[in-house]
Design a protein around this motif. Structure first.
Motif, mmCIF file in Angstrom:
data_model
loop_
_atom_site.group_PDB
_atom_site.id
_atom_site.type_symbol
_atom_site.label_atom_id
_atom_site.label_comp_id
_atom_site.label_asym_id
_atom_site.label_seq_id
_atom_site.Cartn_x
_atom_site.Cartn_y
_atom_site.Cartn_z
ATOM 1 N N VAL A 297 0.820 -1.260 0.146
ATOM 2 C CA VAL A 297 -0.073 0.095 -0.016
ATOM 3 C C VAL A 297 0.809 1.246 -0.216
ATOM 4 O O VAL A 297 0.569 2.369 -0.547
ATOM 5 C CB VAL A 297 -1.055 -0.002 1.279
ATOM 6 N N THR A 305 -7.547 -1.532 -5.756
ATOM 7 C CA THR A 305 -6.871 -2.470 -4.953
ATOM 8 C C THR A 305 -7.120 -3.862 -5.483
ATOM 9 O O THR A 305 -8.050 -4.309 -5.643
ATOM 10 C CB THR A 305 -7.682 -2.535 -3.470
ATOM 11 N N PRO A 358 -6.032 1.458 -2.214
ATOM 12 C CA PRO A 358 -5.303 0.829 -1.359
ATOM 13 C C PRO A 358 -5.430 1.420 0.044
ATOM 14 O O PRO A 358 -5.635 0.761 1.226
ATOM 15 C CB PRO A 358 -4.077 0.576 -1.958
#
Length: 395
Positions: A297, A305, A358
């Motif tokens: 991340v 994501t 993310p």
């Protein structure tokens, strides 16, 4: 070595309850191994890569837990025990260094190092111990590590999924044999009283110390990543979230940890010594997965994501919570229903967070962990209704 000095290998009342400095140095080797595993998971964030790394982590964890049992049953300040600890430390570094290549060109080295660590330990113990019951204990351990060694070495010279299959059989033998108390031809199983004689104060502290050190991986990975990438506000926010998440996982783990240790010391050390390796493996696996997720991340905090990232980011806390919850049940026979409910929430939101950046995915996970910490605090306030009194466990 004289008969008297051989007998001194067995832990006695004068043995330190606290971990020795050598044991703490030994743990640092495993912090390095966990960091390498997390890095490799972030590099190969695929289902195949994750499954392979899980198997390797099982081997690395088992080496630590067997050594922890060694220093719990034998005196950790006696020279032969210290030699075995330092040898295992070197072998662990070797295992960690071969992790990225264990299913490639260095599979033979990973398997050879693992086998050598456990077989050599057994041979040393049989050569220095004299008392029949402790020699029998060492022989049981050695027998099963020799059996699993056959599968480890067969896998070392296989390729791809054949190697995985051989090694899966090998590590299954190691874990199952321990759970069954090492049933060995002509020797039977390790007597239950040997588990009850364990120094639960020492062993309980060893697992707690290792877990806290492992949580350092959650600080190490994002710090290294943010220090080697371009600074952006999104990365800084992600870094702050990883720090908060680490504190939350720490809080969840230490919740009533003192009570766990008290029960272990006063009442049922055998239960702790036999269950902790399995429950804490889930905790450690959750930490490794979470650290890999943080690394991913901070490297890319915006955009969609990927599903594989969600599995790592969300799966880490789930494994951690599962191990923590099962451990609490084993000790107290109490089910933390609130924690299970929050775990269900994590599983339920997993598909939805694939549509979030993310950084929002780890933020969502942190919010759930915050809810768990609050629930634990509420349960602690109602302690008399949720936690059995220690004296009620005398049975």
């Amino acid at each position: 070595m004289t008969s008297e000095s051989r007998e001194e290998l067995i832990r006695t009342s004068d043995a330190p309850e606290r971990a020795t400095l050598l044991e703490l140095l030994f743990d640092l080797a495993y912090v390095a191994a966990l960091a390498v595993t997390s890095v490799q998971l972030s590099v190969d964030a695929t289902p195949t890569g994750a499954v392979q790394l899980l198997l390797l982590l099982m081997a690395i964890w088992w080496t630590w837990t067997i050594t922890a049992q060694l220093t719990d049953f034998y005196h950790p300040e006696r020279r032969p025990v210290q030699v075995m600890i330092t040898g295992t430390m070197f072998g662990t570094i070797l295992l960690a260094g071969t992790i990225p290549f264990a299913f490639g060109s260095l599979g033979w080295l990973f398997a050879s190092a693992y086998v050598a660590l456990h077989v050599t330990r057994g041979v040393i113990l049989l050569s220095v111990l004299r008392a029949r019951h402790v020699r029998a204990r060492a022989a049981r351990f050695l027998f099963w590590f020799v059996v699993s060694a056959i599968f480890w070495m067969l896998g070392a010279f296989a390729t791809d999924w054949a190697r995985f299959a051989w090694w899966l059989a090998a590590i299954t033998i190691d874990y199952v044999a321990s759970g069954l108390r090492y049933p060995t031809p002509w020797l039977g199983r390790v007597p239950r009283k040997q588990y009850e004689q364990a120094s639960a104060g020492h062993l309980g502290e060893r697992y707690q110390q290792f877990t806290i050190l492992a949580l350092g991986d959650l600080l190490l990975m994002p710090t290294l990543r943010i220090g080697t990438t371009e600074f952006t506000p999104e990365r800084f926010v992600a870094f702050l979230i990883t720090f908060v998440t680490t504190l939350l996982l720490w809080q969840i783990y230490v919740f009533r940890a003192g009570a766990f240790l008290q029960v272990a010391i006063v009442q049922r050390p055998g239960r702790i010594s036999r269950a902790a390796p399995y429950t804490h493996f889930l905790i450690v696996a959750g930490i490794v997965s979470s650290a890999a997720g943080f690394d991913l991340v901070i490297g890319q905090p915006t955009g969609d994501t990927p599903t594989s990232w969600v599995a790592i980011i969300v799966g880490g806390p789930i494994l951690f919570l599962l191990g923590r919850t099962v451990f609490e049940y084993v000790v107290f026979r109490v089910v933390a229903w609130s924690r299970l409910a929050w775990m269900a929430v994590l599983i339920a939101i997993a598909p939805a967070v694939t549509f979030l950046p993310p950084v929002f995915t780890i933020a969502t996970t942190a919010l759930v962990l915050c809810g768990i910490a609050i629930s634990d605090a509420i349960r602690s306030h109602r302690g008399s209704r949720t936690l059995p009194d220690v004296t009620s466990l005398r049975s």
